[in-house]
Design a protein around this motif. Structure first.
Motif, PDB file in Angstrom:
ATOM      1  N   LEU A   4      41.569  33.038  44.892  1.00 23.90           N
ATOM      2  CA  LEU A   4      40.167  32.284  46.187  1.00 23.90           C
ATOM      3  C   LEU A   4      39.231  33.132  45.542  1.00 23.90           C
ATOM      4  O   LEU A   4      39.402  34.793  45.623  1.00 23.90           O
ATOM      5  N   GLN A   5      38.025  33.041  45.161  1.00 20.70           N
ATOM      6  CA  GLN A   5      36.806  33.156  45.497  1.00 20.70           C
ATOM      7  C   GLN A   5      36.665  34.502  46.180  1.00 20.70           C
ATOM      8  O   GLN A   5      36.227  33.632  47.561  1.00 20.70           O
ATOM      9  N   SER A   6      36.622  35.617  46.147  1.00 20.05           N
ATOM     10  CA  SER A   6      36.196  36.327  47.735  1.00 20.05           C
ATOM     11  C   SER A   6      34.794  37.028  47.863  1.00 20.05           C
ATOM     12  O   SER A   6      34.277  37.255  46.487  1.00 20.05           O
ATOM     13  N   TYR A   7      34.197  37.680  49.199  1.00 16.17           N
ATOM     14  CA  TYR A   7      33.525  37.813  49.159  1.00 16.17           C
ATOM     15  C   TYR A   7      33.212  39.270  50.048  1.00 16.17           C
ATOM     16  O   TYR A   7      33.742  39.394  50.786  1.00 16.17           O
ATOM     17  N   LEU A   8      32.242  39.785  50.041  1.00 20.71           N
ATOM     18  CA  LEU A   8      32.639  41.318  50.602  1.00 20.71           C
ATOM     19  C   LEU A   8      31.657  41.254  52.402  1.00 20.71           C
ATOM     20  O   LEU A   8      31.004  40.289  52.227  1.00 20.71           O
ATOM     21  N   VAL A   9      32.621  42.274  53.370  1.00 25.69           N
ATOM     22  CA  VAL A   9      32.280  41.239  54.313  1.00 25.69           C
ATOM     23  C   VAL A   9      32.000  42.901  55.227  1.00 25.69           C
ATOM     24  O   VAL A   9      32.638  44.035  54.543  1.00 25.69           O
ATOM     25  N   LYS A  10      31.570  43.054  56.369  1.00 23.35           N
ATOM     26  CA  LYS A  10      31.385  44.337  56.710  1.00 23.35           C
ATOM     27  C   LYS A  10      30.754  43.902  58.162  1.00 23.35           C
ATOM     28  O   LYS A  10      30.126  42.864  58.869  1.00 23.35           O
ATOM     29  N   LEU A  23      46.024  34.094  53.240  1.00 22.35           N
ATOM     30  CA  LEU A  23      44.536  34.561  53.698  1.00 22.35           C
ATOM     31  C   LEU A  23      44.309  36.200  54.068  1.00 22.35           C
ATOM     32  O   LEU A  23      43.201  36.578  54.103  1.00 22.35           O
ATOM     33  N   GLU A  24      45.157  37.023  53.424  1.00 20.66           N
ATOM     34  CA  GLU A  24      45.215  38.763  53.471  1.00 20.66           C
ATOM     35  C   GLU A  24      44.725  39.216  52.143  1.00 20.66           C
ATOM     36  O   GLU A  24      43.505  39.529  52.133  1.00 20.66           O
ATOM     37  N   THR A  25      44.996  38.131  51.302  1.00 20.11           N
ATOM     38  CA  THR A  25      44.764  38.804  49.849  1.00 20.11           C
ATOM     39  C   THR A  25      43.848  37.553  48.781  1.00 20.11           C
ATOM     40  O   THR A  25      43.071  37.815  47.679  1.00 20.11           O
ATOM     41  N   GLY A  26      43.590  36.616  49.531  1.00 20.54           N
ATOM     42  CA  GLY A  26      42.906  35.328  48.109  1.00 20.54           C
ATOM     43  C   GLY A  26      43.784  34.560  47.424  1.00 20.54           C
ATOM     44  O   GLY A  26      44.144  34.063  46.776  1.00 20.54           O
ATOM     45  N   LYS A  27      45.167  35.965  47.359  1.00 21.38           N
ATOM     46  CA  LYS A  27      46.147  34.846  46.240  1.00 21.38           C
ATOM     47  C   LYS A  27      46.851  34.001  46.598  1.00 21.38           C
ATOM     48  O   LYS A  27      47.156  33.709  47.225  1.00 21.38           O
ATOM     49  N   CYS A  28      47.353  32.833  45.491  1.00 23.45           N
ATOM     50  CA  CYS A  28      47.927  32.141  45.455  1.00 23.45           C
ATOM     51  C   CYS A  28      48.814  31.915  45.739  1.00 23.45           C
ATOM     52  O   CYS A  28      49.419  32.589  44.279  1.00 23.45           O
TER      53      CYS A  28
END
Length: 281
Positions: free
Chosen positions: A263-269, A250-255
């Protein structure tokens, strides 16, 4: 009146009349119908047992009559005809297509090789994805075998990549076509540290995970067959897809199950305890 279609129309006519009765009246009619059906089924069952012992040809001749067959089928005393093998295979492929298409992929039937082999072709992004072997065995192959027990081998043939090299990232099948500004999706308190929470944004399902005050956001879809991840088990920062067991950091989305898949990641602020997400183009 001996025509099967006419008899069915007559039954439908009475059922339509009964449907307009009040509930207590309908219950009486339905109870009578079930009692008569139970009597008929018991009598037919005994008749079939006697005919099996005395004359199988006579039983086959009787079942060949459409009226006899229709009544026996209604009482589940004969098996309905099985659709052709090709039709059942196509039904199986239709079941897995939504998951494949969520990755801009698909599958097509190539050939049926008697007695027990089916050849299929994975197309689109599925043809070149590192997870294609698992896609075949856990998705396509299992669906075909469920519908066609006589098939024991499913083979993928002629997998030729059709993905644009400029967009060959394994993340790209999940890229949204929607452009939007930063939008609030939650507060920090609503985002768990030891699990994930699903949110909807512009018609897209996302999952959020928090590490302290850092929030990660990913599309709520496993890279395997697009299964939702929101109910997946989270341990030590790793989420496991509840459908087929794919694991992601969950830190990187890497499988962690298949190399080079993310995983497809999205920008967060985060601003003043509010979590904002921006959908990518």
């Amino acid at each position: 009146m001996t025509n099967l279609e006419e008899l069915i129309q007559e039954i439908n006519r009475f059922e339509a009349i009964i449907s307009d009765w009040d509930e207590s009246q309908r219950c009486v009619a339905v109870g009578l119908k079930r009692a008569i059906e139970a009597l008929h089924k018991a009598a037919l069952t005994n008749l079939i047992k006697s005919l099996k012992q005395e004359s199988m040809p006579a039983l086959r001749h009787a079942v060949a009559d459409e009226l006899v067959y229709a009544v026996l089928l209604y009482h589940e005393l004969v098996k309905p005809p099985k659709p052709p093998l090709a039709q059942r295979i196509e039904t199986a492929l239709e079941e897995v297509r939504p998951g494949l298409k969520s990755h801009n992929g698909d599958v097509e039937l190539v050939a049926i090789k008697s007695p027990d082999t089916v050849e299929v072709r994975l197309i689109g992004t599925c043809s070149s994805c590192p997870a294609s072997t698992l896609t075949l065995s856990q998705g396509v192959e299992q669906a075909i075998k469920n519908h066609c027990p006589e098939i024991t081998k499913v083979v993928a043939v002629n997998n030729s990549p059709t993905v644009n090299n400029a967009n060959s990232s394994l993340i790209s099948p999940f890229s949204s076509k929607i452009t939007c500004t930063w939008m609030k999706v939650a507060t920090l308190d609503e985002v768990p540290e030891f699990s994930v929470v699903a949110v909807q944004l512009a018609g897209t399902s996302l999952i959020l995970h928090r590490q302290g005050v850092t929030v990660k956001c990913y599309r709520n879809a496993c890279t395997h067959l697009g299964s939702p991840l929101e109910k997946g088990k989270v341990e030590n920062g790793i989420i496991t897809c509840p459908a087929h067991g794919f694991q992601y950091k969950l830190e990187t989305g890497k499988c962690l199950t298949v190399p080079d898949v993310s995983l497809q990641s999205y920008l967060v602020k985060v601003k003043e305890d509010k979590v904002f997400v921006k959908l990518q183009k």
